[in-house]
Design a protein around this motif. Structure first.
Motif, short mmCIF file in Angstrom:
data_model
loop_
_atom_site.label_atom_id
_atom_site.label_comp_id
_atom_site.label_asym_id
_atom_site.label_seq_id
_atom_site.Cartn_x
_atom_site.Cartn_y
_atom_site.Cartn_z
N ARG A 14 -12.11 -4.51 -31.22
CA ARG A 14 -12.89 -5.69 -31.63
C ARG A 14 -13.50 -5.48 -33.01
NH1 ARG A 14 -17.41 -7.02 -29.39
NH2 ARG A 14 -17.28 -9.25 -29.82
N VAL B 242 -10.35 -7.85 -26.48
CA VAL B 242 -9.48 -8.64 -27.39
C VAL B 242 -8.30 -9.16 -26.59
CG1 VAL B 242 -10.16 -7.26 -29.40
CG2 VAL B 242 -8.05 -6.68 -28.17
N TYR C 25 -15.41 -12.10 -32.32
CA TYR C 25 -15.54 -10.79 -32.94
C TYR C 25 -17.01 -10.55 -33.30
CZ TYR C 25 -10.46 -10.86 -33.17
OH TYR C 25 -9.14 -10.91 -32.82
#
Length: 324
Positions: free
Chosen positions: A167, A207, A320
């Motif tokens: 990430r 992710v 993110y």
């Protein structure tokens, strides 16, 4: 055409390919900037580059630099784009050009204010095979576009410290490989898809490890995308029309397509360009665009694709660190 001086920001795999592309043209990169100065020095020695900066920011202040190629991790792009564009430099930025649509539109506005070109280094927009296929499709020979099917699956070792799964380095399938599939779709679709459905499977880091996407635009053209970072698939694109279908393998840097005609079953192979020259085509199209002779960088497609990727990630609730 003017002789442009290129700088590379980053000296990884793509930067090496950029330097090799320059050498094919009988030229060299003018300068190199990198977070690790020693790597920049080694890179410069390898390719005979005359200038290495002590600080990354020095590349933005160098009045001799015309174009900067940025090939650092996705989540560092916007920081460098702001500085480069505000300094009046043209920028070719590695995909994905930014993390999200807001960052991209900010960068596009800075480019507009400073009258410079901002473009994503998306091979699909520059490989000759795509321009050749566009001509064939525009001729009406294949009839109406109905459906596009895209596959892209890599098998990455299941190491959660790897950048693909991190990430903190903007990892995940969407920004790393989905951008190719969606750029392919946007290249051939008549208009931007406005109906989007998707599913996601996450890696332990949070992710997107795997994703499936369905798209449709106002012309009723449809597309499917299957992505994976941990399951190998062929890099295959299939474009189906009333009168035939087109298949491309290894499509991010494709050089060959096969058309199968619906009525006769006859196959026709179309060849154009070379996979090994992918960066060369990008560089040449960028210089033509910077010179003002032609507009060959397709920023409107880049914006459409980034908007789609941002919408999908937001529906997933995936952010993110920079977006939190």
């Amino acid at each position: 055409m003017k002789e442009y001086k290129w700088a590379t920001l980053g000296c990884g795999v793509i930067a090496n390919q950029l330097a090799e592309a320059m050498e094919k043209r009988g030229k060299k990169l003018y300068s190199v900037a990198n977070r690790t100065h020693e790597k920049a020095v080694s890179f410069a020695e390898k390719y005979g580059i005359e200038k290495v900066y002590n600080r990354i920011d020095d590349v933005f202040e160098d009045e001799n630099v015309d174009i900067i190629y940025i090939s650092t991790p996705h989540n560092t792009h916007i920081e460098y784009l702001r500085k480069a564009l505000a300094a009046g430099k043209h920028v070719l930025c590695e995909k994905s050009i930014t993390l999200n649509i807001e960052e991209l539109r900010e960068a596009m506005e800075i480019a507009k204010e400073n009258n410079v070109i901002l473009a994503e280094a998306m091979t699909i927009f520059h490989m000759p095979i795509y321009k050749e296929l566009k001509n064939i499709i525009d001729s009406g020979k294949l009839g109406k576009l109905n459906l596009i099917q895209m596959n892209f699956g890599s098998y990455k070792e299941y190491d959660m410290n790897n950048r693909f799964f991190s990430r903190n380095l903007a990892g995940g399938a969407m920004l790393d490989i989905g951008v190719y599939a969606l750029s392919f779709i946007r290249w051939f679709m008549t208009s931007k898809p406005d109906q989007i459905l998707s599913q996601v499977r996450y890696a332990p880091t949070g992710v997107d490890e795997q994703a499936g996407i369905l798209l449709k635009n106002k012309e009723e053209e449809m597309a499917t995308v299957m992505l994976s970072l941990h399951s190998k698939q062929p890099k295959r694109g299939t474009i189906s029309f009333d009168k035939g279908y087109v298949e491309l393998y290894e499509y991010p840097r494709g050089q060959e397509a096969v058309i199968t005609y619906t009525e006769s079953g006859e196959k026709e192979t179309i060849k154009a360009g070379n996979t090994s020259d992918a960066l060369l085509y990008e560089v040449e199209d960028m210089e033509k665009t910077v010179s003002g002779n032609e507009n060959l960088m397709y920023p409107e497609y880049t914006e459409d694709v980034m908007d789609i990727m941002t919408q999908i990630r937001r529906e997933w609730g995936m952010k993110y660190p920079e977006e939190e």
